[in-house]
Write an enzyme that holds these catalytic residues in place. Structure first.
Site, PDB file in Angstrom:
ATOM      1  CB  CYS A 168     -27.974  45.858 -40.046  1.00 15.84           C
ATOM      2  SG  CYS A 168     -27.561  46.293 -38.257  1.00 15.84           S
ATOM      3  CG  HIS A 426     -32.062  48.630 -37.418  1.00 12.86           C
ATOM      4  ND1 HIS A 426     -32.632  47.558 -38.173  1.00 12.86           N
ATOM      5  CD2 HIS A 426     -30.888  48.987 -37.101  1.00 12.86           C
ATOM      6  CE1 HIS A 426     -31.234  47.235 -38.640  1.00 12.86           C
ATOM      7  NE2 HIS A 426     -30.292  47.905 -38.137  1.00 12.86           N
ATOM      8  CB  CYS A 456     -24.430  50.447 -42.883  1.00  8.62           C
ATOM      9  SG  CYS A 456     -25.495  50.856 -41.641  1.00  8.62           S
ATOM     10  N   GLY A 458     -22.565  46.012 -39.451  1.00  6.64           N
ATOM     11  CA  GLY A 458     -21.669  46.130 -38.547  1.00  6.64           C
ATOM     12  C   GLY A 458     -20.370  45.181 -38.787  1.00  6.64           C
TER      13      GLY A 458
END
Length: 470
Positions: A168, A426, A456, A458
């Site tokens: 991300c 997103h 954040c 993954g």
């Protein structure tokens, strides 16, 4: 010391008494432009032994922070060596599978923003030396089509390229990679971009079918946890840190309300590049349309309505389709260069890149990443949290975003003031670059100065960058 510091001399040796009755010998190599005062201060510091007459031990972490601060320059200063941003744009964000870009391929989205940063800045494409594109879901991080999109956007063959995947944070990592390349002297101008079509890339998966040593992974907790579905990590954060369903639904409702207000006021217009797309109606007829606004913001998304949705990842859980980020399609690009080059070319400087940090966290609660990454990058840049005017924190899930905001004690009015990923969407590889464009737009609109982009990641990481508006 003054005798030793005369320029143009052979290497000199200076013996300085330090605390503890021992001596050190320091060798200096001098040149005509040697800053004698700086060396004298250094010698005086050694002689005094730092605070309280004791020699201060500088840790590797402190040294790294000083090096980064020196590399990107302190907030509030100007240098020809600064890495500056001259343009930052994005496409509208479409809902995957059923939104505005369901018939638009990701390379067309990328082409639009690669053209956009050039048109908006007025730069000649021959000045662009490298392009880095973040992408998560396409094969090979979409390297071939991304290079093709460059050429279709009018970039010359001399503009090199590569793609990357840091989940991300891929879009932000692309921007940071260009900034680092400029600072290292590899290039003096480049584009950091991100693109994702979750219409064509499919749903978020764990290993994505990649060949792995399943028995070894099963025997290693961290390796196993790195493959936990993102929705479960959201539930873990909510359960471990006491983030209630009500808090999550409130954050989601606020995200929509802020995004809807921004659309109504036209606040997104400076950052959005209109994109032509083929739209299919309910009867199967296709027509071309120019997409100018995000699909995601939903009127009527109140906490009361959101409370009626069922948890989707865990029975009795609190993460729903309404308080998690939307699955989306979009692209964004940021044009960076050395300040002296921008001034020489007469290009607008809209911001400067002041720091970047990626940190590791427990994989099974990866959503806490911003709560660790933001303090780390602020320490590196030697600024306080109060100095930051806007925090663009990715709303992957309301659980983790709400936790991070509460943990860092950030006033909510500073967080995603035009809405976040719950409302806007997103598109994984795009988001980080999109946040940079949104952040600079918001800072300029409100006459703010300092902003932070964070998300954040993954598998257990967090990323954060500091951008100064100009």
């Amino acid at each position: 010391t003054n005798e030793v510091l005369k320029p143009g001399r052979e290497p000199q040796f200076h013996r300085t008494k330090l605390p503890g009755d021992f001596f050190t010998t320091i060798t200096f190599l001098f040149s005509e432009n040697m800053n004698a005062e700086r060396v004298k201060k250094f010698l005086d510091h050694l002689s005094s032994g730092g605070e309280g007459g004791k020699l201060k031990t500088v840790t590797r972490k402190e040294t790294a922070a000083v090096e980064q601060n020196r590399a990107f320059g302190p907030v509030g200063t100007r240098s020809g060596e600064d890495v500056v941003i001259v343009s930052a744009v994005r496409t509208p964000i479409g809902k995957a599978k059923r939104g505005s870009f369901r018939n638009t391929t990701p390379d067309d989205l990328l082409k639009a923003v690669l053209e956009g940063v050039v048109t908006k800045s007025g730069v000649n494409t021959k000045e662009i030396q490298d392009v880095v594109v973040g992408n998560c879901q396409m094969g090979g991080a979409y390297a071939g089509p991304a290079r093709g999109a460059q050429f279709r956007a009018g970039y010359p063959i001399t503009a090199t390229s590569h793609t990357l995947n840091r989940q991300c944070s891929s879009g932000l990592q692309a921007v940071a990679s260009i900034a680092a390349g400029i600072k290292a002297g590899y290039i003096d101008c480049g584009v950091g971009a991100g693109v994702e079509s979750m219409t064509f890339g499919g749903a978020v998966t764990t290993s994505g079918g990649a060949p792995t040593n399943e028995s070894e992974i099963a025997g290693n907790k961290l390796a196993s946890d790195a493959l936990i579905p993102m929705g479960i990590t959201s539930e873990n954060v909510a359960a471990r840190y006491g983030v209630t369903r009500e808090e999550q639904d409130q954050m989601a409702a606020d995200s929509h309300a802020k995004a809807l207000l921004a659309q109504e006021k036209g606040w997104f217009e400076p950052e959005i590049i209109p994109v032509k797309a083929m739209i299919t109606d309910k009867d199967g007829n296709q027509s071309e349309a120019v997409i100018t606004k995000d699909d995601g913001p939903r009127p009527g998304s109140t906490p009361e309505k959101l409370a009626k949705l069922k948890a989707v990842f865990k029975e009795g859980g609190s993460t729903t389709a309404g308080n998690a980020s939307q699955v989306s399609d979009g692209a964004a690009a940021v044009l960076l260069m050395k300040r002296d080059k921008a001034l020489r070319l007469g290009l607008p400087v809209i911001g400067s890149f002041r720091g970047f940090k990626v940190v590791g966290v427990e994989p099974d609660e990866m959503g806490v990443g911003p709560a660790v990454a933001i303090p780390a990058v602020l320490r590196d840049a030697n600024i306080s949290a109060e100095m930051v005017d806007v925090y663009e924190i990715n709303e992957a899930f309301a659980s983790q975003a709400a936790y991070c905001v509460k943990k860092l004690d950030i006033p909510m009015e500073k967080v995603n003031p035009m809405g976040g990923a719950i409302a806007l969407g997103h598109p994984l590889g795009c988001t980080g670059a999109r946040q940079v464009a949104t952040l600079l737009n918001q800072l300029h609109r409100t006459k703010g100065k300092v902003g932070v982009v964070s998300m954040c990641i993954g598998t257990g990481m967090g990323a954060a960058a500091i951008i100064e508006a100009e």
